[in-house]
Structure formats: C-alpha cells, structure tokens
Design an enzyme around this catalytic site. Sequence first.
Site, PDB file in Angstrom:
ATOM      1  CG  ASP A  22      -1.712   1.242   1.417  1.00  0.00           C
ATOM      2  OD1 ASP A  22      -1.957   1.924   0.416  1.00  0.00           O
ATOM      3  OD2 ASP A  22      -2.076   1.538   2.572  1.00  0.00           O
ATOM      4  CG  ASP A  99      -6.728 -12.620 -13.199  1.00  0.00           C
ATOM      5  OD1 ASP A  99      -7.402 -13.343 -13.956  1.00  0.00           O
ATOM      6  OD2 ASP A  99      -6.329 -12.979 -12.076  1.00  0.00           O
ATOM      7  CG  ASP A 201     -11.424 -15.897 -13.313  1.00  0.00           C
ATOM      8  OD1 ASP A 201     -10.778 -16.454 -12.409  1.00  0.00           O
ATOM      9  OD2 ASP A 201     -12.644 -15.641 -13.235  1.00  0.00           O
ATOM     10  CD  GLU A 268      -9.136 -20.152 -12.123  1.00  0.00           C
ATOM     11  OE1 GLU A 268      -9.127 -20.396 -10.900  1.00  0.00           O
ATOM     12  OE2 GLU A 268      -9.894 -19.307 -12.647  1.00  0.00           O
ATOM     13  CG  ASP A 330      -9.224 -18.921  -5.968  1.00  0.00           C
ATOM     14  OD1 ASP A 330      -9.640 -17.910  -5.371  1.00  0.00           O
ATOM     15  OD2 ASP A 330      -9.307 -19.061  -7.194  1.00  0.00           O
TER      16      ASP A 330
END
Length: 531
Positions: A22, A99, A201, A268, A330
């Site tokens: 950050d 992505d 994805d 994926e 995940d």
Amino acid sequence: MTARPWWQSSVLYQIYPWSFQDSDGDGIGDLRGIATRLDYLVDLGVHAIWLSPIFPSPMADFGYDVAEYCDIDRRFGTLADFDALLASAHARGLKLLLDFVPNHSSDQHPWFVESRSSRDSPKRDWYIWRDPAADGGPPNNWISDFGGPAWTYDARTEQYYSHAFLKEQPDLNWRNPELRAAMLDVLRFWFARGVDGFRIDVLWHIVKHADFPDNPINPGWDPAMGEMHRVFQLHSTDQPEVHDIAADMRAIADAFGREGDDRVLIGEIYLPVERLMRYYGLAGEGVHLPFNFQLIDAAWDARSLARMIAEYEAALPPGGWPNWVLGNHDRPRSATKRGPAQARVAAMLLLTLRGTPTLYYGDELGMTDGVIPPDRVRDPRELREPGLGLGRDPVRTPMPWDDSPHAGFTRGEPWLPLGGDWRERNVAAEADDPHSMLALHRALLSLRRAIPALAVGAIRLLEAEGDVLAYEREQDGERIVVALNLGHDAAPVALPAGQPILSTLRGPLPSSAPSVLRPDEGLILKVDASA
C-alpha cells in the site's frame, strides 16, 4: 534458450494487489506500491509478474466482478499509474501479465444494466437469460460455485439470469457474436498498451450447453465438500465451443507478439489431465499454458508424485509446454499444507520440474494461512458457506516486509489481519538469514537462470524407493539430478557421481553424492561428465 519463447524459461510470480504493498495508507495495496517493490522481485529472480484483477469493480468478489474492462479501479490507482508500473517493470526486464475475467462481469457493468433493462434491449443477449421452469423456479439444477442456484430471478423482466458465481457476477453469453467481439477487443486494448500476456480466469466455464439441461447429480456428495459439488458440472462447463474462443484469443496474442517478445495466455482450468490437454489446441492454437494445478492437492507421497509427473508429461501434446503451481489466491498455502520443512522440499520440486512454474506472493517466505477472526471475514465464499474451510481470506493476508507497524505493508489499518508470525517471517528478517526460505528461493531461482538444464532441459524420472522422489534434468550434455526426501526420516538414495550444489537444509554440502538423504532434505547434484 534464446530461440525459445521467453515464458518457457521463466518463473511467474502472482501478486494479489490488495495485499502486496500500500502506498497511500488506506490499508489496500495498489499499483504505486507494487512499483516500489519491483527491485525486490528482480533480486528474488523471477521473470514475470501476474496481477490479479485491478479493473473497476464494486468488489463483491474482490475484482472478479468487473464493471469496466479497460480502466483501473481507483483503489489501485489510475491508467497513468498502470502505464508507469508497466514501464518500470519492462525497464527492469520484468514481464507483466493481467488477469482477464471473461466468464462474467459485474451486475453494475453498463452492459448488464442495459441487458437487464428490457427483454428488447440490444444487449439482452449479451448475457444468459432464460424463462422460469414450469414450477416458476430456476431453469435447471445448476449450482453456483459459491453455493445456491446458479440463477437469479429478475422480477422486472420475469426471467432468470445465469451466474456461475455470485448473483452480482452475471455470466456473459459468448455465443453472441457482438459480445464476443467486444471482449476480444478488451485483449487488444491491453496488448496495445504493452502488457505481455493474460491469465484467463475460469476459462473452462465461459460457454454453457446451448440447451441448458440439468447437470447429473453427484451420488457421493458430502455437504462438507461445498454445495457446488452436489452436481457434476457436465453441461455448465467445458463445452466444445470454448476451444474456438481460445483460438481467437490465441490469434490476437500471436498478432501482437514478435520474435523474442511473445505474448502469453495462461488458462485457469480445473479439469482432469486428459481434458486439460485439449486447451493447448489441436495445433497449438489454444492457450500457451493451461494451468496445471495437480501439485496443490497432490498426496505428498513420492511414488504418487512420480506417477503424476510421468502421466502429465506423457499426456502433453506435441509442442505443449508443461507448467506447475503450488498455490494461488484460492487455495491453502504450501507451508500450511505440508509444514515448514516439507514446504522447502516442495519449493525445490516446483522450481526444478520441467516447465514454467508460478510462485504465489509470500510463498517464498514460507507464509502460512492467516487466522481471520469472524468479524474480519471478507471473502463471500466463506460468508455464504461458513465453517467448511473454503474461505480464501487466510491465503490473501498482507505481505510482511519488515517488523515495523503493519509489517511495512501500510501506514493504515490493513484490509485483512497480518499473519500470526509476521514479526519473524518477513522479508527484512529472512533477507539477512542465509538459511531462510527466502534465501532458498533466491538460490533456486539463481540456479534456474545459470543452468539451462534446470530451466528448459529434458526430464527423466530416476528409480527411487520409499519417500525419495528423484529425477534428472538434461540439456546439451549437462546433467542435473534432483533428489527429494518427502519423509521425516533419513532415506537411502542411489545417486550418480557428482557434486552437490544446493540442499534445502543447513550445514556444509557433502563433497560427493551422498548415499543417504537427511530427513526433509532436498538436494540438487551436478552429475560428473564421466558418470
């Protein structure tokens, strides 16, 4: 090696942008933060970074619900910040992948807002709408991957729309040529901006059976598996038409590539190996790398792993390049699944198998799954199916950079709690320890760069017994042997004559090939030319 596509000899590094660095103190990672850490990635020795979604989103599923495909979410920065990050990465010799989320958009995307406005909307068919079943319920028995029906009723237009995940993530209709063209234009937009590739994805999800029949019931279903497994996803995933779409994506990537600067597509795809291989395409017109997730859930058994490696290698189509993954955003972290000692062995396995490996941020530190108090849970999957251990927050905790407040990740309150051992397990602490997990990863990545046999060489499994997995890598007469003790006891091993060059354990290396591997030891050996 120079004649090969860059991604064949590379190591990819997945960054979860929420959790990497950050820069503005709001507790959420961002693009400027990532830019400040590029030198760390260069020193680590990776070749390319993949960013999980950074597009504008309501964040119902943390960016996998895209509200605009050709912009940057203000939490992460601006297009100018992205361009600066891309330029900084390229200046350091790093590739950058995005992505791409093609199965669904956000329900707040202007396309869906228009599609939902009327049955006569020009974009109605850009999404999947069906009439209710005879009893007024959902059109079929399909189940969302996050539990519950994969259909939500829209009272205004009196039809259901399909969503493989949250109701806030309506499925796009890739059978509609206008939608297909619009989504392919998204790839062109980012390729033209200079990105080096995409991770795609849930690629196997993006086409549904045209007639929407019920999925077969799973007779072995246990509620602990999660509701999505109550049926077999026979008709809602992996349809033949997806391969034509993958071929279109590949053609776009190839058109933007040039010799020595290829673009790469990574799919994926959670499917059995024989079905996974179809995503390479019949003549190399599919994605370059259908993700191979077998190591994530593999039984940690030497003989089982040897069979898995052999079967995967044998299944590859002509020209197909292998790839390996130990963890991602995940799935549970490797150090949690296997413990700290065997996580080191697993790292050596990942980075010495033939093919392109992907590292998940923090695994190079040995990060474990965080403990998330109930009042800090953010993941919609955990909120929808609590208590099943399916939540993904534990593997998305902030990257610990040092032992300063908030681990050097942020000046504010982190969006998720830090891992429990961040004061000891952080980059600054491990950088000063020659025996740390970080030091091991740096050494492994350095060897991959220095020794072509480890990066692109052939692989041959060697005979071994008990808990030992052993294989040889060879390129242009150079031979490297990797021997891994997957057990907690010393294990005999028969190795060719050679010089050990790296062990996962502390202590001086033996002067020659040992006859016994220490408990939890992985060893890399350079074979003598005369052996």
